[in-house]
Every structure is written in C-alpha cells, then in structure tokens.
Motif scaffolding. Structure first.
Motif, PDB file in Angstrom:
ATOM      1  N   VAL A 149       0.856  -1.188   0.000  1.00 27.66           N
ATOM      2  CA  VAL A 149       0.000   0.000   0.000  1.00 27.66           C
ATOM      3  C   VAL A 149       0.895   1.242   0.000  1.00 27.66           C
ATOM      4  CG1 VAL A 149      -1.645   1.347   1.358  1.00 27.66           C
ATOM      5  CG2 VAL A 149      -1.921  -1.131   1.170  1.00 27.66           C
ATOM      6  N   CYS A 154       2.497   3.215   3.192  1.00 31.75           N
ATOM      7  CA  CYS A 154       2.478   2.409   4.429  1.00 31.75           C
ATOM      8  C   CYS A 154       3.907   2.058   4.827  1.00 31.75           C
ATOM      9  CB  CYS A 154       1.650   1.144   4.251  1.00 31.75           C
ATOM     10  SG  CYS A 154       1.646   0.109   5.728  1.00 31.75           S
ATOM     11  N   HIS A 203       4.709  -0.073   7.342  1.00 29.84           N
ATOM     12  CA  HIS A 203       4.797  -1.361   8.016  1.00 29.84           C
ATOM     13  C   HIS A 203       5.407  -2.412   7.082  1.00 29.84           C
ATOM     14  CE1 HIS A 203       2.354   0.876  10.645  1.00 29.84           C
ATOM     15  NE2 HIS A 203       1.175   0.570  10.118  1.00 29.84           N
ATOM     16  N   CYS A 221       0.853  -5.622   4.711  1.00 34.16           N
ATOM     17  CA  CYS A 221       1.130  -5.767   6.139  1.00 34.16           C
ATOM     18  C   CYS A 221      -0.109  -6.330   6.842  1.00 34.16           C
ATOM     19  CB  CYS A 221       1.526  -4.431   6.748  1.00 34.16           C
ATOM     20  SG  CYS A 221       0.156  -3.270   6.855  1.00 34.16           S
TER      21      CYS A 221
HETATM   22 ZN   LIG Z   1       0.312  -1.747   5.167  1.00 34.28          ZN
END
Ligand SMILES: [Zn+2]
Ligand SMILES: [Zn+2]
Length: 541
Positions: free
Chosen positions: A143, A146, A148, A163
C-alpha cells in the motif's frame, strides 16, 4: 545454495542445515512429540527463529512420514516436509545475503516494532528484509505510503505483499498492546485502522507460517519459536504452555490470527495461553476470532455500580431478543445495581444446533438421513438415526455440535483476552448452555495467569460442559465461587451428551462433582424441567 540433510536416529532424528557459506544449524528431535527438541550450531542461524522453526518443522514431518502407518498421513507429511524444506533452504540463502542497510517498522509476523535487515539484490517490486526479531522475510507493504513490513514467503520474492494491518489480520499494530477502560470500548478497539487492501487486490503472498503450521507435526517446533521470542522480542520469559502457544502463533505468521491453525487448533492453543492474554498474541486472537463471527459483539445492557455482570446465552433460548433475552428477571433480582453486558456470539452455529434440536427439524433431519441410508442400502442406525447420524459425523465440519462447541471455545478465548485487557471488573460471568461453555473457557484461560483473579464469581445454568474435567484453572480463576445449577430433567443436555459426546455427561445435567472448594453444584432438578427452564426456575445464589 544451502542444503538439508536428514539423519535417522534411535529414537528420533537429526537434521543438519548447511548454509552456502558453510555455517551449520543442527536440530535433534527425540520423538514426534518431543517437548524440548535441541537446536545447535552457528549463532546467526540459531538466532533466526523462523529458520529454526522451519528446520524443526521439516524434521517433524519427515520423521512422521517415516514412522506413521496410515498412507494418507504419510502422504500429507511427505508433501509438507518437501514444502518446508524448500522454504528453509530459501530462507537460509536469504540469511547469507543480508547487508548493512536497515529499516525500522512493525513486523507482520511477530507484531513487534523491529529492525529489518536488507537482503542484497532483492529490491523489486519492493525491497526485501529479514526481521531481526523473528527472522521472517519481510518486505515493504504494497500500500503506497504504508511504513509497516509485510510477511513474505522466502520462495516467492516477486510478489506484492500487504502488512497485517492492511491484510486485516489485526485491527492495527499500535492497538495490540492497548488497554481498554471498559468493555464498551471493545467495538471501537476491534475496528480496523486501515482498509483491507488484500480484499481489493488478489495477492499470492502468504506466510512461512501458514506453510509450516498446516501439519500438526509443526507443534514440535512451537516451543522453540515461543521460547526464542519469549527471551528476546517479548522481553519476558514464556515457559511451557505459554511458549508453545506463542510458538504456534508465530508459526501461524502472526496468526492464530490468519487462521493458520484452523478453528479447532486455535482454541486448543489459546485456552492455554494465559500470559498472552491482554497482550500482542491475545489481540491477534481476538481479532481473528471476532472477525470470523459476524455476530460477535459486547452489548452494554445497563450501566450501574458494583461488579459488572457479563452474560452469554446458548442454543434454544427465546426468539424474541431485545438484548436481555430471557435474562432480565434473574439478573435484576440478584444484581439490581450492576453494570450488565451481554456477549453476542455464534448466531449461525447456535441457530444450526437449535434447529436440529427442535422437534420439527429433528423429524426432518431423520427423514433426510433415512432417505440417505435407504439409498445406501443401510439399516444400521440406532434409536435416533437423524440426530445420532448428524452429531456423530466424524467430519468436524459437517457436525454442527463440534462446530458450535469450537465456536464457544473461540469466543471464550477472545473473551478472556478482552477481560484481561480491560481495567473494569472483576466481573461476574453468567452463562446458559453453550454460553456457560464460553464462560468456563474464558475463566480457564484466565485461570492460567499468575495474577490476581479478574473474575469475581460465576453462575452456570445448564452448562454444556463435560462434567468430568480438571477444574483447577476454573477454581483459580475466581475470587468468589462458581455456582453450577444443574438439572437431571434437562433432557436436551442428556441427549446431546449421550449422542454427540459419546456417553459423557454434561455438568449442567449431572453436576461437576468437583472437589475444588470454589466450585459448587446446585441441584435444581425440582424446579427446572428442561433446558430452557432455568431462567424461570431458579434464583441466583
Ligand atoms: Zn500496510
Ligand atoms: Zn518479526
């Protein structure tokens, strides 16, 4: 390329992983259910929990393949062994290519805020890393924006992964260790922080874990993964059951959560988690279990003072349900001033059981079964062919009783985590039928914790719980008493238990007959003439 060598031993086996740079990792398992297999070798390899876990999973599956008799089981373990071997070799090769570049971020496997070390030469479609905390291969979440880290299969380097937050395995990384003020906060806490990216784009990602955990033999690897993480990432020490459960969750790739263990496995694991409750693993569990039950929610029925009361119903309760169901007079009489919550759960499973047990559909079930039997030319079924057939079905998925029972276990496990996570309480747990099972499971999970009881007392009505059991954890879970109201005239419990539980007895039918001091049977046979008659037939002690 790394190599894996399997050496049979009496008893057990030894597996030797040799990395491309010559570093060696050796695991020795003495039996299929060795609780303490040994892991020796190069420190860098040992420190990679994911790698040690995969090598152990390979050892366990290969050993099972060689030892077991059943052709289906052998075949399944052989396949699994080949698959984890491939993952182990691929992961070992990644380990050998780590360079000095690092990023920090949430890991979707161990759910820790961790350092991730870059793997040389793997930058498309996203950079690849190894989590320094758990050793799992990770990659930047697909994404945009993002930060993570997503879990990646070591053999699948060219896929986009999401994630755990964008995959909706967990409500949000930051929420995992969050505490709640009251149970009214549960709904908000369980709501997802991010949209489900995986649902929009089809991804061929997955976790090592999901791979490693499919075969039950992966249980062998669980204590290692658990203990290793207990020592490092969690900053505490997990022992015994807790380490095993944590290890299993790890094997699941953050996932009891992603459902890696399946429903039944998950319950078995979580009821033994104790120390994990209220923490990271527990959060993953609640999220997974609640997410798989659309009806799960905790409703505030009334605000008050005094020990808050938590209610759970089972099957065959009234159709009209304003939230209170049949509970109000009983609760008003005994806890007039308390805050009252109702746990809604398992609507689908309970409806299926209820339908089976009501007269008209039982007849229908019998008819269906008789038709099936006639078609197969069989006459060999007992007095109650319909119910007996349906309940005794070996396939757990086609047996509504097993499914509902499992759902009760999952709900209880989730509830235990929520209770441990909430500052409110101690609580009074009240349950009827399978709802009593929910409460007993929750209490037993909480009873394994070393801390002061989070439960004040319990009231079980027509409990769909086996009468014979080790009730120590239940006894330890409460500061007051566990009242078990049972009736010999509860024919539904008798029927279900004699058929589905093959001759066992329900605590709600016979009583627990426990020697533990806080567990108290109340024989209410005189005033309770059936499974639904407890509400009007008793007064809570
Ligand atoms: Zn993510
Ligand atoms: Zn990690």
């Amino acid at each position: 390329m790394a190599t894996l060598l399997y050496v049979p031993r009496r008893p057990g086996c030894e597996v030797r992983l040799t990395a491309s740079d010559g570093a060696v990792l050796v695991v020795v398992a003495r039996s299929l259910d060795d609780p303490d297999p040994s892991v020796q070798g190069e420190e860098a390899l040992q420190a990679n929990v994911a790698l040690a876990t995969l090598v152990l999973a390979y050892a366990a599956n290969e050993l099972a393949y060689r030892r077991l008799r059943s052709p289906e089981k052998r075949e399944s373990h052989k396949k699994e062994a080949a698959r984890v071997a491939k993952d182990a070799v691929a992961l070992a090769d990644l380990t050998a290519r780590v360079d000095s570049e690092e990023v920090a971020g949430w890991c979707s496997s161990c759910f820790e805020q961790a350092t991730h070390r870059h793997v040389k030469g793997h930058n498309r479609p996203k950079r690849k890393f190894l989590c320094a905390s758990c050793g799992t291969p990770t990659t930047e979440c697909a994404v945009p924006g993002c930060r993570h880290l997503a879990v990646m299969k070591p053999t699948a380097l060219l896929t986009l992964c999401y994630c755990a937050e964008h995959h909706h395995e967990i409500p949000g990384f930051a929420k995992l260790t969050q505490r709640l003020e009251t149970l009214s906060d549960v709904e908000e806490w369980l709501s997802y922080e991010s949209r489900n990216a995986a649902r929009i784009t089809k991804v061929a990602g997955g976790t090592i874990a999901a791979a490693a955990v499919v075969a039950p033999m992966a249980f062998l690897a669980a204590p290692i993964a658990g203990a290793a993480l207990g020592g490092s990432a969690l900053g505490g020490s997990l022992t015994g059951a807790a380490a095993t459960s944590h290890g299993l969750a790890m094997l699941g790739g953050g996932a009891v959560a992603s459902g890696g263990l399946g429903m039944a496995g998950g319950t078995a694991v979580v009821t033994a988690t104790g120390t994990a409750l209220g923490g990271i693993l527990g959060a993953g569990t609640v999220s997974a279990y609640a997410g798989s039950d659309k009806s799960f929610r905790i409703e505030l029925l009334r605000k008050g003072t005094g020990a808050p009361v938590l209610l759970a119903s089972g099957f065959l309760t009234d159709k009209q349900d304003d939230g209170w169901g049949s509970w109000r007079p009983l609760i008003d009489a005994r806890f007039p001033d308390s805050t009252v919550y109702r746990v809604h759960w398992g609507a689908k499973e309970l409806a299926d059981i209820g339908a089976l047990l009501t007269l008209s559909s039982a007849k229908q079930a019998v008819r269906v079964v008789l038709t099936q039997l006639a078609r197969r030319g069989s006459k060999a079924f007992g007095r109650l062919p319909g119910l007996g057939y349906v309940f005794a079905a070996n396939d757990i998925l086609s047996n509504p009783w097993s499914v509902a029972k499992t759902r009760a276990g999952m709900t209880g496990a989730a509830l235990a985590d929520l209770i441990a996570r909430t500052d409110e309480g101690p609580f009074v747990l009240v349950g009827h039928s399978l709802g009593a099972r929910v409460m007993v499971t929750a209490a037993q999970a909480l009873g394994t914790r070393p801390y002061a009881p989070r439960i004040d007392s319990m009231h079980l009505l027509g409990a769909a719980v086996g009468s014979a059991g080790d009730w120590r954890t239940l006894n330890d879970a409460v500061s007051g008493d566990v009242w078990n109201y049972h009736s010999s005239r509860d024919t539904v419990l008798r029927l279900v238990y004699s058929i589905a539980e093959r001759g066992k007895h329900a605590g709600g039918h016979r009583g627990f007959d426990s020697r533990f001091q806080k567990i108290k049977d109340r024989n209410v046979s005189r005033s309770v003439e059936g499974h639904s008659a407890y509400f009007a037939g008793i007064k809570l002690t």
